[in-house]
Design a protein around this motif. Structure first.
Motif, short mmCIF file in Angstrom:
data_model
loop_
_atom_site.label_atom_id
_atom_site.label_comp_id
_atom_site.label_asym_id
_atom_site.label_seq_id
_atom_site.Cartn_x
_atom_site.Cartn_y
_atom_site.Cartn_z
N THR A 11 -34.20 30.43 2.99
CA THR A 11 -33.40 31.64 3.23
C THR A 11 -33.84 32.78 2.32
OG1 THR A 11 -31.80 30.80 1.65
CG2 THR A 11 -31.32 30.40 3.97
N LEU A 12 -33.81 33.99 2.86
CA LEU A 12 -34.20 35.16 2.08
C LEU A 12 -32.96 35.96 1.70
CD1 LEU A 12 -37.30 36.24 4.21
CD2 LEU A 12 -37.25 34.89 2.10
N PRO A 13 -32.96 36.56 0.51
CA PRO A 13 -31.78 37.34 0.10
C PRO A 13 -31.56 38.52 1.05
CG PRO A 13 -33.58 37.58 -1.50
CD PRO A 13 -34.00 36.52 -0.54
N SER A 14 -30.34 38.69 1.50
CA SER A 14 -29.99 39.77 2.43
C SER A 14 -29.98 41.10 1.68
CB SER A 14 -28.61 39.52 3.02
OG SER A 14 -27.64 39.56 1.98
N ALA A 15 -29.93 42.20 2.46
CA ALA A 15 -29.87 43.53 1.84
C ALA A 15 -28.64 43.65 0.95
CB ALA A 15 -29.86 44.60 2.94
N MET A 21 -27.50 42.49 -6.64
CA MET A 21 -28.39 42.17 -7.76
C MET A 21 -28.81 43.44 -8.50
SD MET A 21 -30.78 39.38 -5.74
CE MET A 21 -31.77 38.82 -7.13
N SER A 22 -29.06 44.50 -7.74
CA SER A 22 -29.64 45.70 -8.35
C SER A 22 -28.66 46.42 -9.28
CB SER A 22 -30.13 46.66 -7.25
OG SER A 22 -29.03 47.24 -6.59
N VAL A 23 -27.38 46.19 -9.09
CA VAL A 23 -26.40 46.89 -9.95
C VAL A 23 -25.72 45.94 -10.93
CG1 VAL A 23 -25.97 48.70 -8.24
CG2 VAL A 23 -24.55 46.63 -8.22
N ALA A 24 -26.21 44.70 -11.03
CA ALA A 24 -25.56 43.72 -11.90
C ALA A 24 -25.64 44.14 -13.37
CB ALA A 24 -26.22 42.35 -11.71
N ALA A 25 -24.53 44.01 -14.08
CA ALA A 25 -24.53 44.21 -15.53
C ALA A 25 -25.19 42.99 -16.17
CB ALA A 25 -23.09 44.35 -16.02
N VAL A 26 -26.10 43.21 -17.10
CA VAL A 26 -26.80 42.07 -17.70
C VAL A 26 -26.82 42.15 -19.23
CG1 VAL A 26 -28.27 41.68 -15.68
CG2 VAL A 26 -29.06 43.22 -17.50
N GLY A 199 -28.36 26.54 1.49
CA GLY A 199 -27.74 27.28 2.58
C GLY A 199 -26.92 28.48 2.14
N LEU A 200 -26.58 28.55 0.86
CA LEU A 200 -25.79 29.69 0.39
C LEU A 200 -26.64 30.96 0.29
CD1 LEU A 200 -23.42 28.06 -2.27
CD2 LEU A 200 -23.01 28.51 0.16
N GLY A 201 -27.96 30.80 0.28
CA GLY A 201 -28.82 31.97 0.47
C GLY A 201 -29.26 32.73 -0.77
N ALA A 202 -28.92 32.26 -1.97
CA ALA A 202 -29.41 32.95 -3.17
C ALA A 202 -30.87 32.56 -3.40
CB ALA A 202 -28.56 32.58 -4.39
N ALA A 238 -26.77 37.32 -7.44
CA ALA A 238 -27.04 36.78 -6.10
C ALA A 238 -26.20 35.52 -5.87
CB ALA A 238 -28.52 36.47 -5.95
N GLY A 239 -26.07 34.72 -6.92
CA GLY A 239 -25.27 33.50 -6.82
C GLY A 239 -23.80 33.80 -6.58
N LEU A 240 -23.29 34.82 -7.29
CA LEU A 240 -21.89 35.24 -7.09
C LEU A 240 -21.69 35.73 -5.66
CD1 LEU A 240 -20.58 37.40 -10.08
CD2 LEU A 240 -19.36 35.54 -8.92
N TYR A 241 -22.64 36.55 -5.21
CA TYR A 241 -22.56 37.06 -3.85
C TYR A 241 -22.53 35.89 -2.86
CZ TYR A 241 -23.44 39.64 0.40
OH TYR A 241 -23.31 40.14 1.66
N ALA A 242 -23.37 34.90 -3.12
CA ALA A 242 -23.45 33.73 -2.23
C ALA A 242 -22.12 32.98 -2.19
CB ALA A 242 -24.58 32.80 -2.69
N LEU A 243 -21.53 32.74 -3.34
CA LEU A 243 -20.26 31.98 -3.37
C LEU A 243 -19.12 32.78 -2.74
CD1 LEU A 243 -20.28 30.26 -6.89
CD2 LEU A 243 -20.65 29.20 -4.64
N GLU A 244 -19.19 34.11 -2.87
CA GLU A 244 -18.10 34.93 -2.34
C GLU A 244 -18.24 35.17 -0.84
OE1 GLU A 244 -18.37 38.27 -5.00
OE2 GLU A 244 -16.87 37.43 -6.38
#
Ligand SMILES: *Cc1c(COP(=O)(O)O)cnc(C)c1O
Length: 349
Positions: A11-15, A21-26, A199-202, A238-244
Motif C-alpha cells: 500500500t502507498l501512503p494516500s495524499a 506527515m508534512s505538518v507533524a510536530a517532531v 493493510g492500515l496503509g502507513a 502516518a501511523g496515527l492517520y492509519a489508526l484513525e
C-alpha cells in the motif's frame, strides 16, 4: 493500472496521509521528545487497552524486542511452525537474543493445540531451557484465532507461569472480522505487536504494547538493536492517520477477498474455496505447469502475484472492487486462451 496482490505491505501512503506527515510536530524521540510519536503511543495504548506502548521501525523488530523483553539468555518461547516470529524473522530470537524457539505444528485454523503446548513446557531442570513464553499470531494465513481458544491459551500460560505474546500484525483484520474491539482480543495477552504498514496503509512502523515495566525494557532493547529513531514523528503521523482512518475500512478488503475467491473459484484451472476466506487473504492453486506463464501473463497487464503453484493473494487499501473484477477476468482469459486445461484421456475418442 497496477494491481498488486502480493501483499498488503505494498500500500502507498494516500495524499491525506502525506499531508498529515508534512505538518507533524517532531522532536528527538530517543529523548522522549517527539510529540507525534508520544501521541501515537498514547493513542495506540488507549485503543488496545494497554498501559504503555513503544513505536518501532518494523514488525520484525517489534516481535524481537518483545521476545527479548520477556525472555533472557537460555530461555525459550513456544511458537507455531508457521508463525512469523519463528519462520520469517531470520531466526532473530536465537541469533540476537540467545532465546531458543520451541516450535509446534499449527492447526489448520492457526491455533496450536494446547495439550501439545502444555506438554512442551519444560520442568525446572538444568537439562532444559527455561520455558517463559507462548507466542501466538492473529491473523495467521488470514485466519482469525477463535476468542475461546485465546482465553484457554491465556489461562494455560497463567496457570503455568508463562507470559503470552501476540504477533498482531493484522490484529485489526481479526477484530473487524469478529465485529469486536481490538482491545477485546489484546486483553488476554501480556504483550501485543501491531503493524501499521500492512493493510492500515502507513509506509513504516509497528507498535509494541504491554505493561509499563515490560515496555521500559522494550525501549532499552529497541536502542540496543539500533532502533532508536530521532524525528520519527514524520512517520508516526502516518501511523496515527492509519489508526484513525483505515481500521473500519478493512471490512472492504475482506469483502473484496471474498469476491475475488468466488470469481476465481468459477474458473476452470483455478482451485480455491471461497468459504475458507475469513479476512483479506485468498489462497489459490493452479496447475504446476501453468504457474510461471500465469504470473508472466498477469505481469504484462500490470498485475502482480507471488510465484508458485499455490499463490497467496492479498487485498488491501489500494485494491478496489473494479481491480478484483479486472484481475479475475485476466485469470479467466489466461485459462481460456493460453493454458487450456488438458482434455482427460477418457474424453479422447
Ligand atoms: C509482516 C509481518 C510481520 C513483520 O513485519 P515487518 O514490518 O515486515 O518486519 C510480523 N508478523 C506478521 C504476522 C506479519 O505479517
Amino acid at each position: 493500472m497496477t494491481i498488486d496482490l502480493r501483499s498488503d505491505t505494498v500500500t502507498l501512503p494516500s495524499a491525506a496521509m502525506r499531508a498529515a506527515m508534512s505538518v507533524a510536530a517532531v522532536g528527538d524521540d530517543v529523548y522522549g521528545e517527539d510529540p507525534t510519536v508520544n501521541r501515537l503511543e498514547k493513542f495506540a495504548a488507549e485503543l488496545l487497552g494497554k498501559e504503555a506502548a513503544v513505536y518501532v521501525a518494523t514488525g520484525t523488530q517489534s516481535n524481537l524486542i518483545a521476545l527479548m523483553s520477556h525472555c533472557e539468555r537460555g530461555d525459550e518461547y513456544i511458537v507455531g511452525q508457521q508463525a512469523h516470529t519463528y519462520k520469517y524473522e531470520g531466526g532473530g530470537a536465537a541469533v540476537l537474543g540467545s532465546i531458543q524457539p520451541q516450535p509446534l505444528e499449527n492447526e489448520a485454523d492457526g491455533t496450536i493445540d494446547l495439550d501439545r503446548v502444555a506438554a512442551a513446557i519444560k520442568p525446572d531442570d538444568s537439562h532444559f531451557a527455561r520455558t517463559r513464553l507462548l507466542a501466538l499470531e492473529n491473523t495467521l494465513g488470514g485466519k482469525v484465532l477463535p476468542p475461546a481458544y485465546i482465553d484457554a491459551a491465556a489461562a494455560l500460560t497463567r496457570a503455568r507461569g508463562l507470559a503470552i505474546h501476540l504477533d498482531g500484525a493484522r490484529l485489526f483484520n481479526a477484530a473487524i472480522k469478529l465485529g469486536i474491539e481490538a482491545a477485546a482480543i489484546a486483553h488476554a495477552f501480556d504483550s501485543v505487536s501491531i503493524c501499521l504498514s500492512k493493510g492500515l496503509g502507513a509506509p513504516v512502523g509497528s507498535i509494541l504494547l504491554g505493561p509499563r515495566p515490560l515496555i521500559d525494557r522494550a525501549r532499552r532493547w529497541r536502542k540496543v538493536l539500533g532502533g532508536g529513531m530521532r524525528q520519527a514523528g514524520l512517520m508516526a503521523a502516518a501511523g496515527l492517520y492509519a489508526l484513525e482512518n483505515n481500521v473500519a475500512r478493512l471490512a472492504d478488503d475482506h469483502a473484496n477477498a471474498r469476491l475475488l475467491a468466488e470469481r476465481l473459484a468459477a474458473i476452470d484451472g483455478v482451485t480455491t474455496d471461497p468459504a475458507q476466506v475469513q479476512t483479506n487473504m485468498v489462497f489459490i492453486h493452479v496447475p504446476a505447469d501453468a504457474a510461471v506463464a500465469l504470473r508472466a501473463f498477469l505481469a504484462q497487464r500490470g498485475m502482480m502475484i507471488s510465484s508458485g503453484a499455490t499463490v497467496r493473494l492479498v487485498t488491501h487499501l489500494d485494491i478496489g472492487r473494479d481491480h478484483v473484477v479486472a484481475f479475475s477476468d485476466a485469470v479467466s482469459e489466461f485459462f481460456r486462451d493460453v493454458h487450456k486445461p488438458a482434455v482427460p484421456a477418457s474424453a479422447i475418442a
